[in-house]
Design an enzyme around this catalytic site. Sequence first.
Site, short mmCIF file in Angstrom:
data_model
loop_
_atom_site.label_atom_id
_atom_site.label_comp_id
_atom_site.label_asym_id
_atom_site.label_seq_id
_atom_site.Cartn_x
_atom_site.Cartn_y
_atom_site.Cartn_z
N HIS A 417 108.86 64.90 -8.80
CA HIS A 417 110.57 65.08 -8.56
C HIS A 417 111.08 64.19 -9.97
O HIS A 417 111.75 64.29 -10.65
CB HIS A 417 110.63 65.82 -7.63
N CYS A 749 92.42 46.25 -43.49
CA CYS A 749 92.14 46.20 -42.34
C CYS A 749 93.26 44.23 -42.09
O CYS A 749 92.25 43.79 -42.14
CB CYS A 749 91.91 46.49 -41.40
#
Length: 799
Positions: A417, A749
């Site tokens: 909840h 990279c």
Amino acid sequence: MVTYIKKFNNISIDDIAEVGGKNASLGEMYTHLSAKGIHIPNGFAITSFAFRHFIEYNKLDGVHEKLLDQLDRPSYSNLNVIGKRSRDLILAARMPDDLAEAIVDSYKELVEEGHAEVSVRSSATAEDLPEASFAGQHESFLNIKGKEALLDAVKKCFASLYTDRAIKYREDKEFEHHTVLLSVGVQAMVRSDKACSGIGFTIEPESGFRNVVHLSGGWGLGENIVQGTITPDEFILFKPSLKAKKKAIIQKRLGSKTQMMVYAKEDDSSGSTINVDTPLDLKEKFVLSDDEITTLGNWALAIEEHYQKPMDIEWAKDGNSGKLFILQARPETVNSRKKLTDVKEYQLAEKGEVLATGQAIGSKITAGRARILASPADADKLQEGDILVTETTSPDWDPILKKVAAIITNKGGRTSHASIVARELGVPAVVGTENATHKIADGQLITVSCAEGKTGKIYRDTLKWNETLHDFSKTEIPVQPQVMMILGEPEKAFQLAAYPNNGIGLMRIEFIISHYVQIHPMAIVKFNELKDQKARQTIEELTHHYPDKEKYFVERLAEGVATIAAAFYPKEVIVRMSDFKTNEYANLVGGKQFEPIEENPMLGFRGASRYYHDLYKDGFRLECEAMRMVRDEIGLTNVKLMIPFCRTPEEGRKVVDIMQKYGLKQGENELEIYVMAEIPSNIILAEEFAKIFDGFSIGSNDLTQLTLGIDRDSAIIESLFDEENPASKALIKMMIDKAKALNKKIGLCGQAPSDSEAFARFLVEAGIDSISFNPDALLNGIENINKATLEKGLLARMV
């Protein structure tokens, strides 16, 4: 014609105004999806006409409106008093004989089918807004048996139209109270008290990523998960793998499941339930088998396809029959509405003392004063902007949660909840901390960070952080070179997939091994020879769910890689095989026994040289088995593999041969194997390496180190390290030229193209195929490339 009862097989989604969203969805699924093998418990709906009849029969027309006119707005200080009076009016009223008879007659039909025990659930609707969601606002009752108990439960459902939270919900939504009506669903009871139950989303509940099904589950009745009383098991399935009938489970997380909700007494027909401590053997066991997880995944997929929208699902397993059932399905209303091109990125600007950790809900950072509350009755202690710290929350908390800047709970998972409300309110939450109410003092200033992956952290004091708003809808991504990302953390994959990109140019698996697996692969392979008793004990604890310890390594590594590959599917994801140095490998659990001590690990026993060596080849076998599982069993053929620090062509051939021996045959099932170009020999002998590998990726850090003779770990000569040094650039240009001549893919990279516009221009002009950036440097890198491509006269396109 006024109808008091409608059976599920006579209800469709078009009947929302008559039976509410919950019952309309049940009828729609029972009618249309049962034939597809999806189990929906039978039942009937008591319509909104019946509720109106009840109100009129007891002369309650207008009475509740007059009571609600007495609400103390805007403080709602008398909400609990008005709510109780409103409910009492209904509870004291009499059920009309004709309505009672209709309910009992329909119940008898269920009893004749063998369903004496039923669940009784409220299903509200609004006359003018039939699609309004009232999830969690009204009551449900389980294990109801007998006509008297049933009629009593129906009346309690009617009364729950006036729970405090339901009244406040309508006030907040500006609904006229008299336009909201109540239907009640009566459904054959699934005895999950003897088995398990849970929730599912056909969307990843944090990021809104749509290509997965997310399931959570616990032992016993499902209310514990919804209310956040427990931390449940969690499972993620990849939708394309489900559709292709492949192994689709890409993540499994064992929850603590400390409690399970069961019926108070076996023969109790009142619907009363209790929480009991979960037996240890069940705590340590997943609530579902892989086959059951896959079945629920397929059902969730069918439900989503039927409704043509992301769905929020409740499921349960019957302990008597062993069958799985879908109890409810409703549209997912939070993340499915997110505009994924708008991303606000949060980043801590300073470090601090961590007081507690749990599961992160959302990706925000906030700070404020902690308020430790035991229940909603303490609401007067909570000021606007405070951070709620409590054991758990339930719908009764809803009226006060709009005040909070963040929510912290001891218990609960990502479908609890507290998590659901936090997403709806757009505030960060950290759930399942276990000890936050003990580690945080009432009134203490704290910082709540959900911006560090799936683990949420609560820091002492108010820390500084940065916020950056990205609107990716306006980001232009170049056609050439391709813009790719560098990534190693699976926890961030679904969120980062929304960034503009062409895939993953470098996926480092070291993070997965050190954080998800934690164990040195050779300590698993040679566990019986392991001398370190502390390491043996740790390995036993980490692998005790796996009879085969090697399977633990393979599955954990595969899950991490698969999560990233699934997030970016079908874009290319280049996975670099492990490239720890010996001193880094030694830090893994049990690693010291299997690693030599080297003077300079940066230039020692690393990369390709390990994979065929007797000291590590069985560890490499486990890595290969994990990659084979990702590609062949799960079906993520967008995964390509890359070999780091391969010094010679001969070494390259040995590695490719041993990979084939371990089930990774180059060219089979579209497998490509690349090599890092990070050693001058890779470039000088590029023609020889090209005969072995399908492409190259320049590792600019190691290449600069080896070109200039600089140990990049040395702080003394750090200032000499420069990727834009003419010597480094000459080798990079040579590598690009050779790759082009050899018709091989070539990428780079590194950080330099995002830091330096000039370096980005150099790579673009050299004709590189792709450049990979760290996520935090991606947008700056794209900007640098776009400037360079525009200068070169290349066209850009919108993402």
